[in-house]
Scaffold this active site. Structure first.
Site, PDB file in Angstrom:
ATOM      1  N   LYS A 179      48.933  34.287  15.326  1.00 60.76           N
ATOM      2  CA  LYS A 179      49.109  33.717  16.669  1.00 60.76           C
ATOM      3  C   LYS A 179      49.801  32.358  16.556  1.00 60.76           C
ATOM      4  O   LYS A 179      49.213  31.384  16.108  1.00 60.76           O
ATOM      5  CB  LYS A 179      47.766  33.541  17.395  1.00 60.76           C
ATOM      6  CG  LYS A 179      48.011  33.260  18.882  1.00 60.76           C
ATOM      7  CD  LYS A 179      46.905  32.494  19.570  1.00 60.76           C
ATOM      8  CE  LYS A 179      47.031  31.010  19.453  1.00 60.76           C
ATOM      9  NZ  LYS A 179      48.210  30.412  20.084  1.00 60.76           N
ATOM     10  N   GLY A 232      46.359  22.915  12.575  1.00 62.92           N
ATOM     11  CA  GLY A 232      46.559  22.309  13.892  1.00 62.92           C
ATOM     12  C   GLY A 232      45.819  21.001  13.991  1.00 62.92           C
ATOM     13  O   GLY A 232      45.505  20.359  12.980  1.00 62.92           O
ATOM     14  N   SER A 233      45.497  20.627  15.211  1.00 64.06           N
ATOM     15  CA  SER A 233      44.884  19.314  15.436  1.00 64.06           C
ATOM     16  C   SER A 233      43.419  19.307  14.996  1.00 64.06           C
ATOM     17  O   SER A 233      42.760  20.353  14.964  1.00 64.06           O
ATOM     18  CB  SER A 233      44.974  18.961  16.917  1.00 64.06           C
ATOM     19  OG  SER A 233      44.260  19.913  17.663  1.00 64.06           O
ATOM     20  N   GLY A 237      40.537  22.099  15.508  1.00 63.11           N
ATOM     21  CA  GLY A 237      39.920  22.522  14.251  1.00 63.11           C
ATOM     22  C   GLY A 237      38.402  22.387  14.283  1.00 63.11           C
ATOM     23  O   GLY A 237      37.672  23.248  13.780  1.00 63.11           O
ATOM     24  N   GLU A 254      43.355  23.233   8.231  1.00 59.33           N
ATOM     25  CA  GLU A 254      44.368  22.237   7.830  1.00 59.33           C
ATOM     26  C   GLU A 254      44.656  21.404   9.063  1.00 59.33           C
ATOM     27  O   GLU A 254      45.301  21.883   9.998  1.00 59.33           O
ATOM     28  CB  GLU A 254      45.651  22.940   7.363  1.00 59.33           C
ATOM     29  CG  GLU A 254      45.479  23.804   6.135  1.00 59.33           C
ATOM     30  CD  GLU A 254      45.381  23.007   4.857  1.00 59.33           C
ATOM     31  OE1 GLU A 254      45.498  21.764   4.899  1.00 59.33           O
ATOM     32  OE2 GLU A 254      45.170  23.624   3.808  1.00 59.33           O
ATOM     33  N   CYS A 288      52.260  16.564   9.230  1.00 54.58           N
ATOM     34  CA  CYS A 288      50.854  16.184   9.070  1.00 54.58           C
ATOM     35  C   CYS A 288      50.599  15.268   7.875  1.00 54.58           C
ATOM     36  O   CYS A 288      49.739  14.416   7.914  1.00 54.58           O
ATOM     37  CB  CYS A 288      50.019  17.440   8.931  1.00 54.58           C
ATOM     38  SG  CYS A 288      50.636  18.518   7.630  1.00 54.58           S
ATOM     39  N   GLU A 387      46.486   9.559  14.660  1.00 56.87           N
ATOM     40  CA  GLU A 387      47.719  10.285  14.369  1.00 56.87           C
ATOM     41  C   GLU A 387      48.628  10.214  15.592  1.00 56.87           C
ATOM     42  O   GLU A 387      48.219  10.592  16.687  1.00 56.87           O
ATOM     43  CB  GLU A 387      47.378  11.744  14.051  1.00 56.87           C
ATOM     44  CG  GLU A 387      48.573  12.557  13.659  1.00 56.87           C
ATOM     45  CD  GLU A 387      48.209  13.995  13.328  1.00 56.87           C
ATOM     46  OE1 GLU A 387      47.574  14.655  14.165  1.00 56.87           O
ATOM     47  OE2 GLU A 387      48.551  14.453  12.229  1.00 56.87           O
TER      48      GLU A 387
HETATM   49  P1  NAD Z   1      46.890  22.357  18.256  1.00 54.95           P
HETATM   50  O1  NAD Z   1      45.600  22.171  17.569  1.00 54.95           O
HETATM   51  O2  NAD Z   1      47.005  21.953  19.670  1.00 54.95           O
HETATM   52  O3  NAD Z   1      47.298  23.906  18.220  1.00 54.95           O
HETATM   53  C1  NAD Z   1      47.387  24.630  17.008  1.00 54.95           C
HETATM   54  C2  NAD Z   1      47.193  26.112  17.297  1.00 54.95           C
HETATM   55  O4  NAD Z   1      45.863  26.331  17.757  1.00 54.95           O
HETATM   56  C3  NAD Z   1      48.107  26.680  18.377  1.00 54.95           C
HETATM   57  O5  NAD Z   1      48.494  27.982  18.007  1.00 54.95           O
HETATM   58  C4  NAD Z   1      47.190  26.705  19.590  1.00 54.95           C
HETATM   59  O6  NAD Z   1      47.573  27.674  20.561  1.00 54.95           O
HETATM   60  C5  NAD Z   1      45.868  27.094  18.955  1.00 54.95           C
HETATM   61  N1  NAD Z   1      44.669  26.754  19.708  1.00 54.95           N
HETATM   62  C6  NAD Z   1      44.494  25.751  20.605  1.00 54.95           C
HETATM   63  N2  NAD Z   1      43.227  25.783  21.089  1.00 54.95           N
HETATM   64  C7  NAD Z   1      42.597  26.817  20.467  1.00 54.95           C
HETATM   65  C8  NAD Z   1      41.279  27.346  20.539  1.00 54.95           C
HETATM   66  N3  NAD Z   1      40.350  26.827  21.345  1.00 54.95           N
HETATM   67  N4  NAD Z   1      40.969  28.404  19.762  1.00 54.95           N
HETATM   68  C9  NAD Z   1      41.892  28.931  18.927  1.00 54.95           C
HETATM   69  N5  NAD Z   1      43.158  28.482  18.832  1.00 54.95           N
HETATM   70  C10 NAD Z   1      43.512  27.436  19.591  1.00 54.95           C
HETATM   71  O7  NAD Z   1      47.972  21.637  17.338  1.00 54.95           O
HETATM   72  P2  NAD Z   1      49.525  21.424  17.606  1.00 54.95           P
HETATM   73  O8  NAD Z   1      49.707  20.405  18.667  1.00 54.95           O
HETATM   74  O9  NAD Z   1      50.199  22.753  17.793  1.00 54.95           O
HETATM   75  O10 NAD Z   1      50.007  20.849  16.187  1.00 54.95           O
HETATM   76  C11 NAD Z   1      49.944  19.510  15.837  1.00 54.95           C
HETATM   77  C12 NAD Z   1      48.724  19.227  14.971  1.00 54.95           C
HETATM   78  O11 NAD Z   1      48.730  20.060  13.825  1.00 54.95           O
HETATM   79  C13 NAD Z   1      48.713  17.819  14.436  1.00 54.95           C
HETATM   80  O12 NAD Z   1      47.428  17.256  14.577  1.00 54.95           O
HETATM   81  C14 NAD Z   1      49.030  17.990  12.955  1.00 54.95           C
HETATM   82  O13 NAD Z   1      48.554  16.984  12.105  1.00 54.95           O
HETATM   83  C15 NAD Z   1      48.406  19.286  12.656  1.00 54.95           C
HETATM   84  N6  NAD Z   1      49.016  19.860  11.446  1.00 54.95           N
HETATM   85  C16 NAD Z   1      48.280  19.898  10.282  1.00 54.95           C
HETATM   86  C17 NAD Z   1      48.856  20.395   9.111  1.00 54.95           C
HETATM   87  C18 NAD Z   1      48.087  20.477   7.803  1.00 54.95           C
HETATM   88  O14 NAD Z   1      48.505  21.194   6.918  1.00 54.95           O
HETATM   89  N7  NAD Z   1      46.981  19.771   7.652  1.00 54.95           N
HETATM   90  C19 NAD Z   1      50.162  20.849   9.136  1.00 54.95           C
HETATM   91  C20 NAD Z   1      50.875  20.771  10.322  1.00 54.95           C
HETATM   92  C21 NAD Z   1      50.284  20.280  11.483  1.00 54.95           C
END
Ligand code: NAD
Length: 482
Positions: A179, A232-233, A237, A254, A288, A387
Site C-alpha cells: 500500500k 513513515g512518520s 508508526g 522505520e 529520513c 523533523e
Molecule cells: P505517513 O506516516 O503520513 O504515511 C506513511 C504511510 O502510512 C502512507 O502509506 C499512509 O497512507 C499510511 N498510513 C497513514 N495512516 C495510517 C494508519 N492509521 N494505518 C496504516 N497506514 C497508515 O508518512 P509520510 O508523510 O508519507 O512520509 C514521511 C515520513 O516518513 C517522515 O516522518 C519520514 O521521516 C518517514 N520516513 C522514514 C524512513 C526510514 O527509513 N526511517 C524513510 C523514509 C521516510
C-alpha cells in the site's frame, strides 16, 4: 496525457475495485494532474489479503518453493523492473518533485539490484540446522517465511522503500500486499505491471492504494496478515505499533529522524561542504536519515557557518527534470506550509537566517521553498528537535567533543548521522558514542548489505543486509529426543 488505472492488482490479475472512488495525483512542480488509481475499500483489502493468504498457504506454492526456484522468478521480476527504470524515475519525480538525477540513482536503479541481492542471498543461507541437543538427542532448527506481509510506505523514496520490504519478503517466501502513500501511487502500480510481466505466481504480490486511516488501518489489523513492514512518520508508526502490539503481530517500523552532523574541529571545510548536499539536503530535505542538525565547533563557528551558507546558496533550485537541479519542489502544498512554519519558528526562537528563508523567485507554480540555513540556534529550539522534512538546516555551536556528542544524543530520534574530521580513527570513536542506528564518517551512503533502522522514536527493527531478510522469517525448533 494522464496515467489512469481503473483496476487494482490482486491475485495476479487486474481486477475491478468495489468502488468508483479515485485517488488523483498531481505534479509537485507544475500542479497539473498526472493521473489516478482506484481508491481501495475495505472489501478490496479483504480481496488482496485473501489472495496473498491463498498464495502463501498453497501447499506447493511460493512459500514451499526452493529458494533457487524463487530466485529464477525474482530474476524475471528484476528484468521487468530494469525495463521500466526510466518510467519509474519519471513517475516518482513527477509526483513528489525529486530531482530526476537523484531518482535515477535511487528509485530507478535500486529496486532491481535489491531484488537480485535478496534472491541470491536466500539461496545461500542455511534453511535448516541440526544441533546436538543440550538435553538429549538432536534439534532441527529451521527458518520459515513469516507469512502474509502488509507493506506500507511513504512518498519520499517510494520505490526503494517499497523494495526494502518486497525484496526480502518475497525472497524469504512471504507474500505481500503493498500500500503506497496517496501522493505516490502511479509508480506503485508500475511495480504491479512488472510483477505481472514477470509472471510472479498469482497473489504473491498485490498492489492497492487507499487512505491510511481506512485502508491502512484495515490492512494492519487484518486477521489474514502475519507481519507489517512500515516506513513513515513516527506518529503513524506509534499507532501501527500499538495495533500490532495488541495483536502480537511482528512489525518493523522505520520512522522519522533528526540526525546530527558532528563537525569536529580538525575538519577540512571544503571536503565537508562538498558532501553536504548528499548527507544533509538530498531529495530537497525530504529524507529520513539526513543530518539536519549541524553541530559546529565554537572555535571555527564563523568560518564554517560562512562555508555552509556559501555552498547552499549555490544549489540550483527548479524543475526536477532539469539536469542541473539540486533542489526541487516539496511534495505538496501542505508540506510547504509545514516547512515555512518551521522557518518562522526558527526565527522566533532566535535563529539567524543566513541564506534562503522564502520562496524562490520565478517559480510560481509548484511547492518550492528556498534551501534555508538557520544559524545560532541551540538544541532546545523546535528546528533542532523536530523533523522538518524540507530543505532547512539548523546550525548549532558546541564547545568540545564531549559536548558535541551530548548534543547529538539529546534527541528523541536516532536514525542517521555523520561525523566530519581529517582523522578517521577519531571520527570512528565519536561515531561509536552517538546513539543512532546508522552513522557515517566523512559521508553517508546507505549500504544494501548492512542493517538500516532507528533507535528511540526512529523505529523498531532493521531493514537491509541479511538482517533485513531475517525480519521476514521465523524460527521453528523440531526436537528429536532419540
Ligand atoms: P505517513 O506516516 O503520513 O504515511 C506513511 C504511510 O502510512 C502512507 O502509506 C499512509 O497512507 C499510511 N498510513 C497513514 N495512516 C495510517 C494508519 N492509521 N494505518 C496504516 N497506514 C497508515 O508518512 P509520510 O508523510 O508519507 O512520509 C514521511 C515520513 O516518513 C517522515 O516522518 C519520514 O521521516 C518517514 N520516513 C522514514 C524512513 C526510514 O527509513 N526511517 C524513510 C523514509 C521516510
Amino acid at each position: 496525457m494522464t496515467i489512469d488505472y481503473d483496476r487494482i492488482y490482486v491475485g495476479g490479475e487486474w481486477t475491478l475495485p468495489t468502488s468508483s472512488d479515485k485517488i488523483t495525483v498531481s505534479s509537485a512542480s507544475t500542479e497539473d494532474i498526472l493521473g489516478s488509481v482506484p481508491a481501495a475499500t475495505r472489501a478490496d483489502v479483504d480481496a488482496a489479503v485473501g489472495a496473498a493468504r491463498h498464495a502463501f498457504d498453497d501447499p506447493s506454492g511460493w512459500a514451499q518453493w526452493e529458494p533457487s526456484r524463487r530466485q529464477a522468478a525474482l530474476e524475471r521480476f528484476a528484468v521487468a523492473l530494469v525495463a521500466r527504470r526510466d518510467e519509474f524515475v519519471h513517475r516518482v519525480s513527477g509526483q513528489n518533485g525529486m530531482p530526476a538525477k537523484i531518482g535515477k540513482l535511487t528509485e530507478g536503479a535500486v529496486p532491481a539490484n535489491i531484488v537480485r541481492y535478496y534472491a541470491t542471498l536466500a539461496t545461500k543461507l542455511e534453511g535448516e540446522q541440526t544441533r546436538k541437543s543440550l538435553v538429549k538427542g538432536t534439534t532441527v532448527v529451521r527458518k520459515e517465511p513469516l507469512g502474509v506481509v502488509a507493506a506500507i510506505v511513504p512518498w519520499n523514496f517510494p520505490q526503494i522503500l517499497s523494495f526494502f520490504k518486497i525484496a526480502p519478503a518475497l525472497a524469504a517466501g512471504c507474500t505481500v500486499v503493498l500500500k503506497p502513500a496517496s501522493e505516490t501511487v502511479l509508480d506503485a502500480f508500475l511495480i504491479a505491471e512488472a510483477a505481472h510481466e514477470a509472471e510472479l505466481p498469482p497473489g504473491v504480490l498485490n498492489v492497492i492504494a487507499g487512505s491510511g486511516r481506512v485502508v491502512g488501518d484495515h490492512l494492519v489489523t487484518h486477521p489474514g496478515v502475519d507481519k507489517v513492514g512500515f516506513t513513515g512518520s513516527t506518529e503513524v508508526g506509534q499507532h501501527i505499533g500499538a495495533q500490532c502490539g495488541r495483536l502480537i503481530r511482528p512489525v518493523t517500523l522505520e520512522l522519522g529522524g533528526k540526525s546530527a552532523a558532528v563537525v569536529l574541529d580538525d575538519v577540512d571545510a571544503d571536503a565537508f561542504t562538498r558532501e553536504l548536499f548528499e548527507t544533509s539536503l538530498i531529495n530537497s530535505g525530504q529524507s529520513c536519515f539526513i543530518s539536519t542538525r549541524i553541530l559546529l565547533p565554537r572555535s571555527r563557528y564563523t568560518e564554517l557557518v560562512e562555508a555552509i551558507t556559501e555552498t547552499v546558496r549555490q544549489y540550483p533550485v527548479g524543475d526536477p527534470f532539469e539536469r542541473s537541479t539540486m533542489i526541487g519542489p516539496l511534495v505538496s502544498s501542505a508540506q510547504r506550509d509545514i516547512v515555512e512554519s518551521y522557518i518562522k519558528k526558527g526565527q522566533a526562537e532566535g535563529g539567524r537566517i543566513t541564506t534562503g528563508g522564502g520562496r524562490p523567485k520565478g517559480l510560481d507554480r509548484g511547492w518550492y521553498v528556498e534551501p534555508t540555513i538557520i544559524a545560532d540556534v541551540d538544541n532546545k529550539a523546535a528546528v533542532s528537535r523536530e523533523e522538518i522534512f524540507g530543505p532547512v538546516l539548523a546550525l548549532i555551536p558546541y564547545e568540545d567533543d564531549n559536548d558535541a556528542i551530548a548534543i547529538a544524543n539529546d534527541s528523541d530520534y536516532g536514525l542517521g548521522g555523520t561525523v566530519w574530521t581529517t582523522d578517521v580513527e577519531r571520527g570512528l570513536s565519536v561515531a561509536r558514542r552517538v546513539k543512532t542506528g546508522s552513522i557515517g564518517v566523512n559521508g553517508f551512503t546507505l549500504d544494501l548489505g548492512a542493517p538500516f533502522g532507528g533507535v528511540k522514536r526512529s523505529g523498531l527493527g532493521r531493514e537491509l543486509g541479511p538482517e533485513g531478510l531475517a525480519a521476514y522469517q521465523q524460527f521453528q525448533s523440531i526436537y528429536l529426543p532419540e
